[in-house]
Design an enzyme around this catalytic site. Structure first.
Site, short mmCIF file in Angstrom:
data_model
loop_
_atom_site.label_atom_id
_atom_site.label_comp_id
_atom_site.label_asym_id
_atom_site.label_seq_id
_atom_site.Cartn_x
_atom_site.Cartn_y
_atom_site.Cartn_z
N PHE A 154 -5.70 43.38 0.90
CA PHE A 154 -5.82 44.15 -0.34
C PHE A 154 -6.10 43.30 -1.56
CE2 PHE A 154 -1.35 42.89 -0.54
CZ PHE A 154 -1.21 42.54 -1.88
N LYS A 169 -13.57 46.41 8.39
CA LYS A 169 -12.41 47.26 8.12
C LYS A 169 -11.78 46.81 6.82
CE LYS A 169 -8.08 47.25 8.73
NZ LYS A 169 -7.65 48.07 7.55
N GLU A 171 -6.62 49.34 3.70
CA GLU A 171 -6.38 50.76 3.45
C GLU A 171 -5.87 51.02 2.04
OE1 GLU A 171 -2.67 49.03 5.41
OE2 GLU A 171 -4.86 48.84 5.58
N LYS A 172 -5.48 49.96 1.33
CA LYS A 172 -4.96 50.14 -0.02
C LYS A 172 -6.05 50.17 -1.08
CE LYS A 172 -0.41 48.08 0.86
NZ LYS A 172 -0.55 47.89 2.31
N SER A 209 -1.50 38.66 6.25
CA SER A 209 -0.18 38.10 6.49
C SER A 209 -0.11 37.35 7.82
CB SER A 209 0.86 39.22 6.50
OG SER A 209 0.71 40.02 7.67
N CYS A 267 -3.72 34.19 -2.05
CA CYS A 267 -3.26 33.29 -0.99
C CYS A 267 -3.29 31.84 -1.47
CB CYS A 267 -4.11 33.46 0.26
SG CYS A 267 -5.86 33.09 0.04
#
Length: 537
Positions: free
Chosen positions: A189, A213, A216-217, A266, A321
């Site tokens: 995200f 992909k 989803e956020k 993550s 990150c």
């Protein structure tokens, strides 16, 4: 034309109307409009075989503006049939795309970078709406991805093989870099534009086709970038988009037609993907968590160093990150900490769309709760809060997921706040008596994305560069992310795989080597079963 299984649920005529409606009322043209202008939240489309299609899934996730809690859009979870259709589209497109001249592929990337520059502000606004970062930071998100697109424009040179003439009498050998086939990318995200642009431009310019992909956020930027790629001339089926959570991730790992997976996120998800996909024989590059340190020597330029620590620690609300989350002061730290507090207190916490915002909200209420819990764990373990941003309230955005800049001092390596990646606007302060001790602190940490030193001493910088165990090293640079000519070289627990993102390693990841040995001469008569040698072939 692919026969999608979802055709069974609707007539061909209605589906054609649906596709036409999605293409003519572009997601791109409406993605930055407030949802109050819509009777109900838009449903984010999937992209299969060059067509934006509304998923037939009955399950969906709300995409929420983290500054307001307003529902921006609804993300339908791609069905298994739709996922298989996307892979089938990519597989069918590969046969023609791999044979497309490299110069043609490059020209599409040249056009794509032009279109991204043209619509930078619209992309940034969508990112701020869905992810929360400030508009200026969102523009940086797009720009750092754009640099990788620009790098892909030189693929003809980057993808060159090697040639040796006359390796034996009348025999030449050469290598060719060829595309793998269908590849996939699973995005986080925190960089809705940069990370997708780390992935599909290199992959498709190498001649692969791609399944993307998005998170989803905040999926909007990926959809908008796909529209731009198609406008630039990317053929149908070369880039496809699916949506979902663990089910679609597992489908990507398990599908026999997907040859390689790129992931950023993550450690838990990254190691699951690496293990599950590797067992299936796929290539995987998995960029994961981090705990990036800065060592501050007594001779460092104070003003420049403080500015760098504050910017790298609190920018994007710490959701990078490569965020600089831990500072190790060599020698006395009090004067440094006082300056840090002074500078951090001057930062403005606000919605990312507000012009005076220095940092916006974190992505979700769950993320905020986790960050606040780690801060509390640190305080209970003996860390001293110099600034505590947990009770930050922003006027007019009282429901936002805001955490103000937070600084904890007297942090030790056994504290949970140190061992875990906080991924929020929290800066941890530690002390060491010498450079050697500071380097040992950094090297004992399991992560290895990046580390920096601030000093005026060339000898100290040289020792740090040589002894530190991190993939990306900064010398008076707080976030040492390389430009795309090199690669993003995280190490230790921050990376799983053999080949890193973008740069030469990225090209190698998305290609395989074929070696050709050829002979053009009159062949000798008779048969020899002896092993050929360079003296006698």
């Amino acid at each position: 034309m692919l026969q999608f299984s979802l055709h069974r649920a609707k007539s061909t005529q209605f589906l054609r109307f649906q596709i036409y409606a999605l293409r003519s009322t572009s997601w791109y043209s409406t993605a930055t409009e407030p949802s109050s202008q819509h009777r109900k939240p838009r449903r984010v489309p999937i992209l299969i075989g060059g067509r934006f299609i509304e998923s037939q899934s009955s399950q969906s996730i709300d995409v929420i503006n983290p500054a307001t809690q307003e529902v921006v859009s609804q993300l339908p979870l791609t069905t298994n049939e739709e996922f298989k259709a996307a892979v089938s589209a990519a597989k069918h497109a590969f046969a023609l795309w791999r044979s497309t001249p490299i110069t043609t592929r490059q020209r599409i990337m040249l056009k794509l970078q032009e279109l991204i520059r043209r619509d930078m502000d619209k992309l940034a606004m969508n990112i701020t709406t869905e992810q929360g970062k400030t508009l200026k930071d969102a523009q940086g998100d797009v720009f750092r991805g754009l640099e990788v697109v620009e790098h892909a424009c030189g693929m003809a040179t980057l993808q060159m093989g090697e040639f040796v003439s006359n390796v034996s009498s009348g025999i030449d050998s050469y290598s060719i870099r060829e595309p793998l086939g269908v590849c996939a990318g699973i995005c986080p995200f925190n960089f809705p534009a940069m990370i997708p642009l780390w992935m599909f431009p290199i992959a498709v310019t190498c001649g692969n086709t791609f399944i993307l992909k998005p998170s989803e956020k905040d999926p909007g930027a990926s959809v908008m970038l796909a529209e731009l790629a198609m406008e630039a001339g990317l053929p149908d089926g070369v880039l496809n988009i699916v949506h979902g959570t663990h089910d679609v991730v597992n489908a990507i790992c398990d599908d026999d037609d997907i040859r390689a997976i790129s992931f950023v996120g993550s450690n838990t998800a990254g190691m699951h993907i690496y293990a599950r996909a590797s067992v299936k024989g796929k290539r995987v590059q998995s960029n994961m968590g981090a705990k990036n340190h800065a060592i501050v020597m007594p001779d460092a330029n104070m003003d420049a160093t403080i500015n760098a620590l504050v910017a790298a620690g609190f920018g994007a609300a710490g959701q990078r990150c490569m965020a600089l989350s831990t500072v190790v002061f060599v020698g006395q730290s009090k004067i440094w900490e006082n300056k840090l507090v002074e500078r951090a207190n001057s930062l403005k916490v606000n919605a990312g769309t507000e012009p005076d915002a220095d940092l916006g909200p974190v992505i979700s209420k769950q993320a905020k709760d986790r960050i606040c819990g780690l801060i509390q764990n640190g305080v209970e373990a003996g860390a001293r809060p110099l600034i505590d941003g947990r009770n930050t309230v922003v006027p007019r955005y009282e429901h936002g997921n805001f955490i103000g800049p937070t600084i904890l001092s007297d942090v030790t390596t056994d504290m949970e706040c140190y061992k875990e990646e906080i991924f929020g606007p929290v800066l941890l302060c530690m002390q060491a008596d010498s450079l050697e001790e500071a380097i040992n602190i950094v090297n004992r940490n399991k992560y290895g994305n990046g580390a920096s030193i601030f000093t005026s001493s060339g000898a100290a910088a040289r020792k740090f560069q040589t002894d530190i165990e991190a993939g990306q090293v900064g010398i008076n640079v707080p976030i040492p992310v390389p430009l795309p000519f090199f690669s993003f070289t995280g190490s230790k627990a921050s990376f799983a795989g053999d080949l890193n993102f973008y740069g030469k390693a990225g090209v190698q990841f998305y290609t395989q080597i074929k070696t050709v040995t050829q002979q053009w001469k009159d062949l000798p008569s008779g048969v020899s079963l002896a092993m050929p040698t360079s003296q006698k072939a």
